[in-house]
Design a protein around this motif. Structure first.
Motif, PDB file in Angstrom:
ATOM      1  N   UNK A 157      13.484 -10.735  -6.378  1.00 37.35           N
ATOM      2  CA  UNK A 157      12.154 -10.275  -5.684  1.00 37.35           C
ATOM      3  C   UNK A 157      12.521  -8.671  -5.172  1.00 37.35           C
ATOM      4  N   UNK A 158      13.672  -8.499  -4.874  1.00 36.58           N
ATOM      5  CA  UNK A 158      13.828  -7.228  -3.958  1.00 36.58           C
ATOM      6  C   UNK A 158      13.579  -6.128  -5.090  1.00 36.58           C
ATOM      7  N   UNK A 159      13.842  -6.449  -6.155  1.00 36.98           N
ATOM      8  CA  UNK A 159      13.618  -5.397  -7.415  1.00 36.98           C
ATOM      9  C   UNK A 159      11.987  -5.193  -7.567  1.00 36.98           C
ATOM     10  N   UNK A 160      11.255  -5.764  -6.773  1.00 36.92           N
ATOM     11  CA  UNK A 160       9.738  -5.629  -7.041  1.00 36.92           C
ATOM     12  C   UNK A 160       9.151  -4.745  -5.908  1.00 36.92           C
ATOM     13  N   UNK A 161       9.992  -4.088  -5.027  1.00 37.44           N
ATOM     14  CA  UNK A 161       9.477  -3.304  -3.915  1.00 37.44           C
ATOM     15  C   UNK A 161       8.698  -2.155  -4.440  1.00 37.44           C
ATOM     16  N   UNK A 162       9.431  -1.365  -5.365  1.00 40.57           N
ATOM     17  CA  UNK A 162       8.593  -0.214  -6.009  1.00 40.57           C
ATOM     18  C   UNK A 162       7.321  -0.573  -6.585  1.00 40.57           C
ATOM     19  N   UNK A 163       7.359  -1.760  -7.452  1.00 41.17           N
ATOM     20  CA  UNK A 163       6.057  -1.971  -8.035  1.00 41.17           C
ATOM     21  C   UNK A 163       5.052  -2.200  -7.116  1.00 41.17           C
ATOM     22  N   UNK A 164       5.427  -3.069  -5.789  1.00 40.76           N
ATOM     23  CA  UNK A 164       4.721  -3.686  -4.751  1.00 40.76           C
ATOM     24  C   UNK A 164       3.841  -2.293  -4.168  1.00 40.76           C
ATOM     25  N   UNK A 165       4.884  -1.464  -3.851  1.00 40.09           N
ATOM     26  CA  UNK A 165       4.208  -0.131  -3.037  1.00 40.09           C
ATOM     27  C   UNK A 165       3.060   0.623  -4.088  1.00 40.09           C
ATOM     28  N   UNK A 166       3.640   0.593  -5.321  1.00 38.96           N
ATOM     29  CA  UNK A 166       2.659   1.297  -6.445  1.00 38.96           C
ATOM     30  C   UNK A 166       1.363   0.580  -6.349  1.00 38.96           C
ATOM     31  N   UNK A 167       1.214  -0.672  -6.236  1.00 35.39           N
ATOM     32  CA  UNK A 167      -0.170  -1.292  -6.258  1.00 35.39           C
ATOM     33  C   UNK A 167      -0.867  -1.635  -4.941  1.00 35.39           C
ATOM     34  N   UNK A 168      -0.045  -1.390  -3.986  1.00 35.30           N
ATOM     35  CA  UNK A 168      -0.592  -1.309  -2.607  1.00 35.30           C
ATOM     36  C   UNK A 168      -1.300   0.085  -2.450  1.00 35.30           C
ATOM     37  N   UNK A 169      -0.660   1.135  -3.121  1.00 35.43           N
ATOM     38  CA  UNK A 169      -1.489   2.360  -3.066  1.00 35.43           C
ATOM     39  C   UNK A 169      -2.418   2.419  -3.858  1.00 35.43           C
ATOM     40  N   UNK A 170      -2.522   1.804  -4.984  1.00 34.74           N
ATOM     41  CA  UNK A 170      -3.452   1.931  -6.059  1.00 34.74           C
ATOM     42  C   UNK A 170      -4.693   1.067  -5.644  1.00 34.74           C
ATOM     43  N   UNK A 171      -4.477  -0.283  -5.378  1.00 29.31           N
ATOM     44  CA  UNK A 171      -5.604  -1.262  -5.191  1.00 29.31           C
ATOM     45  C   UNK A 171      -5.902  -1.215  -3.683  1.00 29.31           C
ATOM     46  N   UNK A 172      -4.973  -0.802  -2.689  1.00 26.55           N
ATOM     47  CA  UNK A 172      -5.632  -0.977  -1.327  1.00 26.55           C
ATOM     48  C   UNK A 172      -5.683   0.216  -0.676  1.00 26.55           C
ATOM     49  N   UNK A 173      -4.749   1.096  -0.320  1.00 24.67           N
ATOM     50  CA  UNK A 173      -4.797   2.549   0.387  1.00 24.67           C
ATOM     51  C   UNK A 173      -5.905   3.396  -0.226  1.00 24.67           C
ATOM     52  N   UNK A 174      -5.831   3.638  -1.486  1.00 21.12           N
ATOM     53  CA  UNK A 174      -6.734   4.480  -2.037  1.00 21.12           C
ATOM     54  C   UNK A 174      -8.043   4.177  -2.068  1.00 21.12           C
ATOM     55  N   UNK A 175      -8.334   2.573  -1.864  1.00 19.62           N
ATOM     56  CA  UNK A 175      -9.825   2.120  -1.726  1.00 19.62           C
ATOM     57  C   UNK A 175     -10.166   2.129  -0.428  1.00 19.62           C
ATOM     58  N   UNK A 176      -9.320   2.467   0.589  1.00 13.68           N
ATOM     59  CA  UNK A 176      -9.553   2.313   1.911  1.00 13.68           C
ATOM     60  C   UNK A 176      -9.519   0.915   2.461  1.00 13.68           C
ATOM     61  N   UNK A 177      -8.566   0.230   1.845  1.00 12.83           N
ATOM     62  CA  UNK A 177      -8.215  -1.275   2.529  1.00 12.83           C
ATOM     63  C   UNK A 177      -6.912  -1.356   3.116  1.00 12.83           C
ATOM     64  N   UNK A 178      -6.931  -2.171   4.049  1.00 12.30           N
ATOM     65  CA  UNK A 178      -5.636  -2.514   4.640  1.00 12.30           C
ATOM     66  C   UNK A 178      -4.581  -2.937   3.803  1.00 12.30           C
TER      67      UNK A 178
END
Length: 653
Positions: free
Chosen positions: A82-103
């Motif tokens: 799971x630790x290897x998934x940190x970078x993909x996690x951050x990528x999707x947090x930016x793409x699907x949440x922060x960039x759309x004004x979500x928490x």
């Protein structure tokens, strides 16, 4: 255990049926009328949007599952894969949440212990999280009849709340409010009690221009810390909402206000009625926080203090209290939305009541100050009680942080150190959820096929994967702070974590005379031990030479790269082992104390430096800390009043 687990968020698809490509008469689109063809395109577009929305929902659902799995893995020290998934996690947090004004699904507190790049992303995650609380503030203003008339004025920095009339903010003494969930048996109370104690002492001698108030929304656990804090603040105050008393003060000086059973809106109103000049938030985005209170601006100045070592990202938090080591001035603008309020020494308030309180016995006081000689009978017994090798050449590395601060990078570094230092062990703190069964198996070898404590099993399995015997990972059971301080005296070197280091735990280690090796990071959470070590030697106690030699000795414990961290730990441990091996071949161990005074290994010299200086160090001098804190509070208020008066003059013109 290996899992062949693959999640492809970007390739997630949802099947759907395309609209019929012929009209009701079976005609091909080329044979349709213009109206029919336009209707056909609308149906295609509508179906496409539905499909895209379904795909987005599925991606968001998978992201939420992945975040939950990541949190569980981190808490249980299970890092592969799971630790290897940190970078993909951050990528999707930016793409699907922060960039759309979500928490962000990764919460602000979680980012503090993660290697997230760029660092400004942590600030952005905090900003988005804090922004959500603006809605609560707006709803509170609309729903509260008392504030409804002043909503327009609120647009001007909520000046309506903070009029400087003589009956409120114009009074002589500053009212400093401290808001927390953790005025009980908790590290926050362990630290802040000292500040309250010295404010209470100074109040009797009338040497201060401030009064302090505690606003508690956590449970009363019946602990001595809770009782002491209530007593230091003059007792618990009766709550009166919409009181005619404009200042909401108690004639008896009862300045502990219990809001645990009070609603958010009532809590906000009570604190506003009390009119504190400055409110210090002792919670931040940690467990139990009521961010809605500070989001509703209950004081002219609101400060992130002591507990949350990162930016709040909030427009309603004006300052963060720090020192110039944990937050270098060059980091202030890029990493923090708050202004930095600097204390001249360590920012951390460190309190050891046995040094001050009369109700502590001599034995309890000695827990903090008495030294235990290596190899003495007491030293051997303490080691044996804690399942540690009592031989003097056995090295005990330790770390007593919670397990969620341990991550795969630092653990791999620790395993490298163990591989380089024979006859050494790593002593960790038992997980809080561990049972007596976990303690019974904490020193057993592989395999771990029985139903044992998951976190302990994962750590031992991780050690085994690095080629280290699981028996070299041992665990200290949970106990009282006094007993914990005593047993730390038989450890040799505290190995700090990397991304989120020891804070109050570091001070406890130093108070026990235990050297702490730290890797000074780029962010606040990873720089606290460095701050404590650099502030430990107080120049005033060393006459003309200002403790320069002692400072140089302690500087060996501050490293700036992984390799230097490994090399220093290895060198200090092997130097001690060599010293004891040489002497054990020459003379009986009970006669060695005479020789120690003439020739000491470096780690023992460092320990003696800490033991000599810690009891008189500025980092535990809460009387001095209180004076610094008072000056800082006055400075913040003076800046505020000057800015307000300047703004009023401009508005008048």
């Amino acid at each position: 255990m290996n899992y062949n687990l693959e999640i492809r968020l970007e390739e997630t698809t949802t099947s759907y049926t395309t609209p019929q490509t012929r009209n009701n008469n079976g005609d091909h689109p080329s044979m349709m009328s213009k109206e029919e063809y336009d209707d056909f395109l609308i149906k295609i577009d509508r179906q496409k949007k539905k499909t895209e929305a379904a795909i987005q929902r599925e991606k968001q659902h998978l992201l939420e599952i992945l975040i939950l799995m990541f949190h569980n893995a981190k808490a249980g020290c299970y890092w592969d894969p799971l630790w290897d998934w940190l970078d993909p996690l951050l990528k999707y947090v930016i793409e699907f949440e922060l960039s759309k004004g979500k928490v962000s699904s990764i919460l602000p507190f979680d980012t503090l212990g993660l290697p997230i790049h760029p660092i400004t992303l942590k600030r952005d995650i905090a900003y988005r999280y804090a922004f959500e609380y603006n809605d609560f503030n707006n709803k509170y203003l609309v729903n509260n009849q008392h504030q409804q008339e002043t909503t327009k004025q609120n647009e001007k920095s909520q000046q309506f709340l903070f009029d400087n009339d003589e009956s409120s903010y114009g009074r002589t003494k500053l009212r400093l409010g401290f808001i927390s969930h953790d005025f009980n048996e908790h590290p926050t109370a362990h630290l802040i009690e000292g500040l309250f104690y010295w404010y209470n002492i100074s109040k009797h001698y009338q040497t201060i221009d401030s009064e302090i108030v505690g606003y508690s929304y956590g449970k009363d656990d019946g602990s001595s810390y809770r009782k002491n804090i209530v007593d230091l603040l003059g007792g618990e105050r009766d709550i009166h909402i919409n009181s005619d008393d404009k200042n909401h003060t108690s004639k008896n000086g009862n300045n502990f206000i219990n809001l645990a059973a009070t609603s958010l809106t009532d809590s906000i109103q009570i604190i506003r009625q009390d009119k504190p000049h400055i409110v210090f938030d002792l919670q931040g985005f940690t467990l139990g926080c009521r961010t809605e209170i500070v989001a509703s601006r209950v004081a002219p100045i609101q400060v992130n203090y002591l507990v949350y070592p990162g930016t709040s990202g909030a427009s309603f938090i004006d300052y963060i209290v720090a020192d110039k080591i944990v937050i270098p001035p060059e980091h202030a603008h890029e990493h923090y939305t708050e202004k930095i309020a600097y204390l001249p020494r360590s920012y951390q308030a460190n309190h050891y009541p046995a040094l001050y309180y009369d109700n502590f016995s001599g034995e309890q006081r000695q827990t903090f100050t008495r030294r235990i000689s290596r190899g003495s009978e007491e030293w051997r017994m303490l080691r044996e009680e804690n399942r540690l090798d009592p031989s003097p050449h056995s090295i005990v590395f330790c770390n007593f942080n919670k397990q969620d601060k341990i991550e795969p990078k630092v653990f791999s570094v620790w395993m490298k150190i163990l591989s380089l230092v024979p006859n050494s062990v790593l002593w960790l703190l038992e997980p809080s959820s561990a049972s007596s069964h976990c303690r019974n198996i904490s020193n057993k070898n592989m395999p771990f096929d029985d139903n044992t404590c998951t976190t302990i099993k994962n750590l031992k399995n991780a050690a085994y994967n690095f080629g280290i015997s699981p028996s070299r990972i041992t665990f200290a059971s949970r106990t009282s702070k006094g007993l914990h301080m005593k047993r730390m005296k038989v450890a040799d070197l505290f190995l700090d974590t990397i991304y989120y280091g020891a804070h109050s735990t570091a001070t406890d280690a130093l108070m026990a005379g235990l050297p702490i090796l730290t890797l000074e990071g780029k962010e606040f959470p990873a720089r606290v031990a460095s701050s404590l070590l650099q502030n430990l030697i107080s120049p005033v106690n060393h006459g003309h030479h200002d403790g320069r030699s002692e400072k140089a000795m302690l500087s060996l414990l501050i490293t700036y790269s992984i390799q230097e961290y490994i090399d220093t730990a290895t060198f200090l441990a092997k130097d001690m082992q060599l010293f004891y091996y040489n002497h054990l071949h020459k003379l009986e161990f009970h006669k060695m104390n005479r020789q120690f005074n003439k020739s000491l290994n470096i780690l023992t010299k460092i320990r003696q430096t800490i033991e000599d200086n810690m009891p008189k160090s500025d980092i535990i001098n809460m009387e001095l800390y209180r004076e610094d804190f008072e000056h800082l509070s006055k400075a913040m208020w003076e800046v505020y009043t000057f800015a307000e008066s300047f703004s009023s003059e401009n508005n008048d013109n």
